[in-house]
Design an enzyme around this catalytic site. Structure first.
Site, PDB file in Angstrom:
ATOM      1  N   CYS B  62      -4.726 -65.330  50.729  1.00 47.47           N
ATOM      2  CA  CYS B  62      -4.711 -66.721  51.700  1.00 47.47           C
ATOM      3  C   CYS B  62      -3.663 -67.488  52.173  1.00 47.47           C
ATOM      4  CB  CYS B  62      -5.855 -67.650  50.648  1.00 47.47           C
ATOM      5  SG  CYS B  62      -5.025 -68.500  49.398  1.00 47.47           S
ATOM      6  N   ALA B  65      -1.551 -69.089  49.981  1.00 46.42           N
ATOM      7  CA  ALA B  65      -0.137 -67.648  49.389  1.00 46.42           C
ATOM      8  C   ALA B  65       0.362 -67.321  51.149  1.00 46.42           C
ATOM      9  CB  ALA B  65      -0.799 -65.959  49.261  1.00 46.42           C
ATOM     10  N   ARG B  96       7.184 -62.688  43.583  1.00 44.23           N
ATOM     11  CA  ARG B  96       7.434 -62.020  44.942  1.00 44.23           C
ATOM     12  C   ARG B  96       9.237 -61.336  44.691  1.00 44.23           C
ATOM     13  NH1 ARG B  96       8.099 -63.011  49.838  1.00 44.23           N
ATOM     14  NH2 ARG B  96       7.569 -61.848  50.414  1.00 44.23           N
ATOM     15  N   HIS B 195       1.293 -69.184  56.998  1.00 47.99           N
ATOM     16  CA  HIS B 195       2.765 -69.087  57.271  1.00 47.99           C
ATOM     17  C   HIS B 195       2.962 -69.838  58.737  1.00 47.99           C
ATOM     18  CE1 HIS B 195       2.561 -64.142  56.502  1.00 47.99           C
ATOM     19  NE2 HIS B 195       2.927 -64.679  55.220  1.00 47.99           N
TER      20      HIS B 195
HETATM   21  S1  SF4 Z   1      -6.175 -68.455  45.818  1.00 52.54           S
HETATM   22 FE1  SF4 Z   1      -6.779 -70.712  45.339  1.00 52.54          FE
HETATM   23  S2  SF4 Z   1      -5.812 -71.841  47.610  1.00 52.54           S
HETATM   24 FE2  SF4 Z   1      -6.204 -69.220  47.661  1.00 52.54          FE
HETATM   25  S3  SF4 Z   1      -7.478 -69.262  48.068  1.00 52.54           S
HETATM   26 FE3  SF4 Z   1      -8.344 -68.242  45.936  1.00 52.54          FE
HETATM   27  S4  SF4 Z   1      -8.838 -71.033  45.701  1.00 52.54           S
HETATM   28 FE4  SF4 Z   1      -8.023 -70.992  47.110  1.00 52.54          FE
END
Ligand code: SF4
Lengths: 74, 493
Positions: B62, B65, B96, B195
């Protein structure tokens, strides 16, 4: 009216980049491209055409300018 | 197994698509292609950066991330608050392998997890007060931090907190950069937009900090390494080469990087971009605003390294050009020996890749240096411009897959029968159980560095160690011991 980032590549050709669309193309031709006047129709190597309001003198590349897409009704 | 012809590869794609319902088939068909080197532009053959189909297994991450995990996270002397519930940060903590120097918890914070740990009441009443309090706590507990970034998780955008206001206020109070990043996970189709958002946050909140301040002494040889996250020490193995050729590396973005380095980057003469996907935005911005040119380079494998060193040197004077030649010559004996040792063991082996930002195309040269061939590649979150840059690197009639689904990847592998697969942790065990040697090409499978000449030696050793490991002979099921493991898999397909 996409914002277009323009720069010159090492061969001195105009590189056309539209961040929103990941479009990175070299311009085949620029309608007005002289020290006095720059802009007009710009034809890209993929065949698409854009229009820049002509300005007096060369822009200071790299630069972001607004363009109008000419050949498609997006 | 002999390479597939163009027709066979096309037929394979059709066969794999068969199973989908019509809508999904139409959509997925656009993301799978047979490479055609004669094409200049990838949009003729492949679509990318689109929303994944619900129901298919995507491997994407996402936006949070992309921002917290990739771009901001490695900046070691800042504290990055995962703002929202605890899980997003905790489950991705320290995964990472961005190496850094420093004392964690004192002056560096890379592997720690800071979170505002949202509870129900924060969702109902808003989390701004809590956020402000966290800043003060951080200042008290970790006074040597050089700044704070606020990495928004999904709920922040949904409940409409004003993190910018909190950031501005905290910035005045603590006198350090406080950067709000609107990288809520639901933005965009993958980590890629994260990014971009992270780059924009650097542009808006960091890059201008030293405009008009000329106290930093510059040299004509100042460069910044952009888009190297120092996985297993990659940036270090790259930096030494650049320094040996006479350049001065002012900043590392962002592996083992600091906020001070980022603030000084607008003073450099050239930006060197390794991961184009995650940081081209900021390079383009610096080019426009500070007139700093940028070029892409590739430090995987001696062929590409030499090519890149010369390309970089060409933008400087003769001392640097001579420096580049000196570096290449200096390491020649070393990498020739690596090739002499491993090429005979690896030559002719076929590899399939499926990775993230730059590696689907950048590592091809390193495999080729070892006599191996990449027969399939694809990006989790690439865009058109990535595929443009991939077409020429890949052989004709090889497979290209964008945002490949779990099912498609397995089917391709069953048919193509590669000798090695390079992808991520989510793919690893499936393919290992199928009896195919596998390397993680995100984290280097707890090894690395793979960049630079030093890295190439490790890369070659790792590939050999995995591919020629005797364990693969043991994975045959007892009732098929007469056949080779490959035939066994093909038969079960
Ligand atoms: S990891 Fe956290 S920020 Fe990313 S989609 Fe899931 S809930 Fe949303």
């Amino acid at each position: 009216m996409p914002s277009v980032m323009l720069k010159k590549n090492t061969e001195g050709k105009l590189v056309f980049y539209v961040p929103k669309k990941d479009l990175e193309e070299v311009a085949e031709s620029v309608e007005f491209d002289s020290p006095e006047k720059w802009g007009g129709e710009v034809l890209l190597s993929d065949g698409s055409k854009y229009y820049f309001e002509p300005i007096d003198g060369q822009p200071d590349f790299p630069v972001t300018l607004r363009a109008k897409r000419l050949d498609s009704g997006e | 197994m002999a390479a597939l012809t163009r027709e066979e590869t096309e037929a394979l794609i059709q066969e794999v698509l068969e199973i989908y319902p019509e809508q999904a088939r139409k959509d997925r068909a656009k993301h799978l292609a047979v490479n055609d080197q004669s094409l200049e532009k990838s949009n003729k053959c492949i679509t990318s950066n689109r929303k994944s189909q619900p129901g298919t297994m995507t491997i994407r991450g996402c936006a949070y991330a992309g921002s917290k995990g990739v771009v901001w996270g490695p900046i070691k002397d800042m504290i990055h608050i995962s703002h929202g519930p605890v899980g997003c940060g905790q489950y991705s903590r320290a995964g990472r392998r961005n190496y850094y120097v420093g004392t964690t918890g004192i002056n560096t914070f890379g592997t720690m997890n800071f979170t505002s740990d949202f509870q129900e009441k924060d969702i109902v009443f808003g989390g701004d007060k809590k956020l402000a309090k966290i800043m003060n706590e951080i200042e008290g507990l970790f006074p040597l931090n050089k700044g704070i970034s606020i990495q928004s998780e999904c709920p922040i955008g949904l409940i409409g907190d004003d993190i910018e206001a909190v950031a501005k206020k905290a910035n005045k109070e603590i006198g350090k950069p406080v950067v709000p990043v609107r990288c809520e996970g639901f933005r965009g189709v993958s980590q890629s937009l994260g990014h971009h958002i992270a780059n924009d946050a650097i542009r808006d909140w960091v890059l201008e900090n030293r405009d008009g301040d000329d106290s930093f002494p510059t040299t004509p040889y100042d460069v910044a390494v952009i888009g190297d996250y120092n996985i297993g020490g990659d940036a270090w193995a790259s930096r030494t080469l650049l320094e040996e050729m006479g350049l001065r590396v002012v900043a590392q973005w962002s592996g083992d990087g600091t906020i001070a380095e980022m603030e000084k980057t607008p003073k450099v003469k050239l930006n060197l971009i390794h991961c184009y996907r995650s940081m081209n935005y900021i390079a383009r911005h610096m080019e426009e605003k500070y007139k700093i040119p940028w070029i892409e380079y590739n430090f995987f494998g001696p062929t590409k390294i030499a090519e890149s060193l010369r390309k970089i040197a060409a933008l400087f004077d003769e001392t640097i050009q001579a420096g580049a030649e000196k570096v290449i010559a200096k390491y020649q004996a070393e990498y020739d020996a690596v090739i002499a040792k491993y090429k005979p063991r690896l030559t002719g082996k076929r590899v399939m890749l499926y990775v993230g930002g730059l590696r689907p195309r950048h590592v091809i040269g390193a495999y080729e240096d070892l006599g191996m061939e990449v027969v399939g590649t694809g990006y989790e979150f690439g865009h058109n411009d990535d595929y443009d840059r991939t077409i020429k690197e890949m052989g004709n009639a090889t497979l290209i897959y964008d945002d490949v689904t779990g099912y498609e990847f397995e089917e391709f592998v069953k048919r193509v029968q590669p000798d090695l697969i390079g992808s991520g942790i989510k793919e690893k065990y499936i393919f290992q159980k199928m009896g195919i040697p596998f390397r993680q090409m995100h984290s280097w499978d707890y090894s690395g560095p793979y960049h630079g000449y030093d890295g190439f030696a490790i890369f070659a050793r790792d590939m050999d160690m995995t591919l020629n490991n005797p364990c693969w002979k043991q994975v045959k099921v007892p009732w098929k011991t007469e056949e080779s493991p490959k035939v066994a898999i093909a038969a079960s397909a």
